[in-house]
Design a protein around this motif. Structure first.
Motif, PDB file in Angstrom:
ATOM      1  N   LEU A  10      -6.492  28.637  -6.486  1.00 27.88           N
ATOM      2  CA  LEU A  10      -6.445  28.937  -4.918  1.00 27.88           C
ATOM      3  C   LEU A  10      -7.427  30.314  -4.878  1.00 27.88           C
ATOM      4  N   TYR A  11      -7.266  31.174  -5.974  1.00 26.97           N
ATOM      5  CA  TYR A  11      -7.722  32.355  -5.793  1.00 26.97           C
ATOM      6  C   TYR A  11      -9.536  32.259  -5.845  1.00 26.97           C
ATOM      7  N   GLN A  12      -9.872  31.353  -6.846  1.00 24.34           N
ATOM      8  CA  GLN A  12     -11.193  30.848  -7.001  1.00 24.34           C
ATOM      9  C   GLN A  12     -11.583  30.312  -5.704  1.00 24.34           C
ATOM     10  N   ALA A  13     -10.923  29.462  -5.019  1.00 18.55           N
ATOM     11  CA  ALA A  13     -11.441  28.741  -3.988  1.00 18.55           C
ATOM     12  C   ALA A  13     -11.489  29.568  -2.763  1.00 18.55           C
ATOM     13  N   GLY A  14     -10.555  30.670  -2.744  1.00 16.24           N
ATOM     14  CA  GLY A  14     -10.613  31.487  -1.678  1.00 16.24           C
ATOM     15  C   GLY A  14     -11.698  32.835  -1.670  1.00 16.24           C
ATOM     16  N   VAL A  15     -12.146  33.054  -2.789  1.00 16.45           N
ATOM     17  CA  VAL A  15     -13.051  34.005  -3.148  1.00 16.45           C
ATOM     18  C   VAL A  15     -14.387  33.931  -1.981  1.00 16.45           C
ATOM     19  N   LYS A  16     -14.596  32.626  -1.762  1.00 12.34           N
ATOM     20  CA  LYS A  16     -15.734  32.539  -0.794  1.00 12.34           C
ATOM     21  C   LYS A  16     -15.371  32.927   0.608  1.00 12.34           C
ATOM     22  N   GLN A  17     -14.295  32.803   0.958  1.00 15.12           N
ATOM     23  CA  GLN A  17     -13.708  33.138   2.429  1.00 15.12           C
ATOM     24  C   GLN A  17     -12.872  34.542   2.578  1.00 15.12           C
ATOM     25  N   ALA A  18     -12.762  35.093   1.363  1.00 15.60           N
ATOM     26  CA  ALA A  18     -12.450  36.332   1.278  1.00 15.60           C
ATOM     27  C   ALA A  18     -12.514  37.299   2.605  1.00 15.60           C
ATOM     28  N   ILE A  54      -4.106  38.950  -1.330  1.00 14.17           N
ATOM     29  CA  ILE A  54      -4.579  38.589  -0.156  1.00 14.17           C
ATOM     30  C   ILE A  54      -5.594  37.757   0.191  1.00 14.17           C
ATOM     31  N   ILE A  55      -6.427  37.534  -1.006  1.00 15.29           N
ATOM     32  CA  ILE A  55      -7.501  36.352  -1.001  1.00 15.29           C
ATOM     33  C   ILE A  55      -6.596  34.936  -0.788  1.00 15.29           C
ATOM     34  N   ILE A  56      -5.730  34.840  -1.711  1.00 13.69           N
ATOM     35  CA  ILE A  56      -4.963  33.509  -1.550  1.00 13.69           C
ATOM     36  C   ILE A  56      -4.318  33.346  -0.362  1.00 13.69           C
ATOM     37  N   ASN A  57      -3.558  34.399   0.223  1.00  7.16           N
ATOM     38  CA  ASN A  57      -2.922  34.161   1.651  1.00  7.16           C
ATOM     39  C   ASN A  57      -3.893  33.758   2.784  1.00  7.16           C
ATOM     40  N   ASN A  58      -5.059  34.582   2.679  1.00  8.54           N
ATOM     41  CA  ASN A  58      -5.967  34.265   3.650  1.00  8.54           C
ATOM     42  C   ASN A  58      -6.774  32.811   3.615  1.00  8.54           C
ATOM     43  N   LEU A  59      -6.695  32.291   2.362  1.00  9.12           N
ATOM     44  CA  LEU A  59      -7.171  31.069   2.012  1.00  9.12           C
ATOM     45  C   LEU A  59      -6.124  29.828   2.596  1.00  9.12           C
TER      46      LEU A  59
END
Length: 341
Positions: A100-108, A155-160
């Protein structure tokens, strides 16, 4: 959504919850749990798994399990088999969190660093001193820098999850109403009352003389109330119950929540009435009934928002699980079996 994410971001959410609870009293504290491993463990730096080349270490798994056990405060030491199950669960959830974190970094969020600093600062502000804050960090085998990194990832995971899952989930009114009708028993409310009391505490094993003194004090207080004394003021000044700070207010409660003598006396009163002195194993009580609610079935209109939130959370659980499965299918997940045991 936060409750759901705790099942996903096991290590992140556990650490943050642990850091957010510094106010335990001495009575609540328990000795650290000693983990009995089924077999000797490798170094904390040993790599247990990799997600697209990013390592998850033995130390991270051990820390996650330690925090989980500390939060749940089991009265018994876990067996080696239970520890192994917890470790496996922690590893699975940390793998899920990493994809999830790796997928979310682009949308952080653009201000993720600022948000992380603010969240850590809020947690730190709950501690009476920097020393106490650092003590809590040490207890969780963390540095402040590591805590900020965990917070940033959270935060990044929650955002994703909010963007890719939560924002797409809806619960129409018709679905909520169907749930209400099919589970009508869940919305039945038994009779309840709101009451205040003054407790003159005395141990049930106290001497006859001590009990006599406590009873005389309670009788004296009841006399003052009948003569027009302010119940709340007298409770604040004399009650030995913690509710004294609220003028004796106990809030609403139903049958079966209080000891029998107290319950019987309280439910026999009418709003505004004050009981005679009631004896229980805690001492002598004077009870004032404030309000009474008859048994009823809550209306759908009053419960609709809660039902929709519940159903959305249920859908979220399923949708996040499916999303993680999808992300795992696109990722390279390696498990180092030798290090995991």
């Amino acid at each position: 959504m936060n409750a759901m994410l705790k099942t996903v971001t096991f290590a992140f959410a556990a650490v943050m919850a642990s850091m957010a609870s510094p106010s335990l009293t001495k009575a609540d504290e328990k000795p650290p749990v000693k983990l009995e491993a089924a077999a000797p463990k490798q170094s904390p730096d040993a790599v247990v798994a990799k997600v697209n080349g990013v390592a998850i270490t033995r130390g991270e798994i051990d820390r996650a399990v330690k925090i989980f056990l500390a939060q749940n405060r089991s009265p018994q030491q876990p067996t080696p088999e239970q520890v192994e199950q917890l470790e496996e669960g922690a590893l699975e959830q940390m793998i899920a969190a990493e994809v999830l974190y790796q997928a979310g970094v682009k949308q952080a969020p653009k201000d993720v660093e600022k948000l992380a600093d603010e969240k850590v600062a809020q947690g730190k502000a709950r501690f009476p001193s920097q020393e106490e804050f650092e003590k809590a960090l040490n207890a969780n085998s963390l540095t402040e820098k590591e805590l900020k990194e965990l917070t940033r990832k959270d935060i990044i995971i929650n955002n994703l999850v909010e963007k890719e899952v939560a924002s797409r989930i809806t619960v129409p009114d018709s679905e909520a109403e169907k749930f209400y009708k099919e589970n009508i028993d869940k919305f039945k409310r038994p009779e309840s009352i709101k009451a205040s009391h003054i407790l003159v505490g005395v141990d049930s094993k106290a001497s006859a003389e001590d009990k006599k003194k406590a009873r005389e004090k309670a009788d004296g207080l009841l006399k003052k109330i009948k003569e027009g004394g302010d119940f709340a003021v007298l409770a604040k000044e004399n009650s030995t119950c913690p509710s004294s700070a609220q003028g004796g207010d106990l809030g609403y409660f139903g049958k079966g929540q209080m000891v029998p003598p107290f319950e019987k006396a309280a439910f026999s009163l009418k709003p505004g009435e004050v009981s005679d002195v009631v004896e229980t194993q805690f001492g002598y009580h004077i009870i004032k009934l404030t309000e009474k609610k008859e048994a009823e079935t809550a209306k759908f209109s009053d419960e609709k928002d809660k039902i929709k939130e519940y159903l959305k959370n249920q859908k979220m659980q399923q949708a996040v699980a499916e999303y993680i499965t999808e992300l795992k299918g696109k990722a390279k997940v390696e498990r180092m079996e030798a290090a995991a045991k």
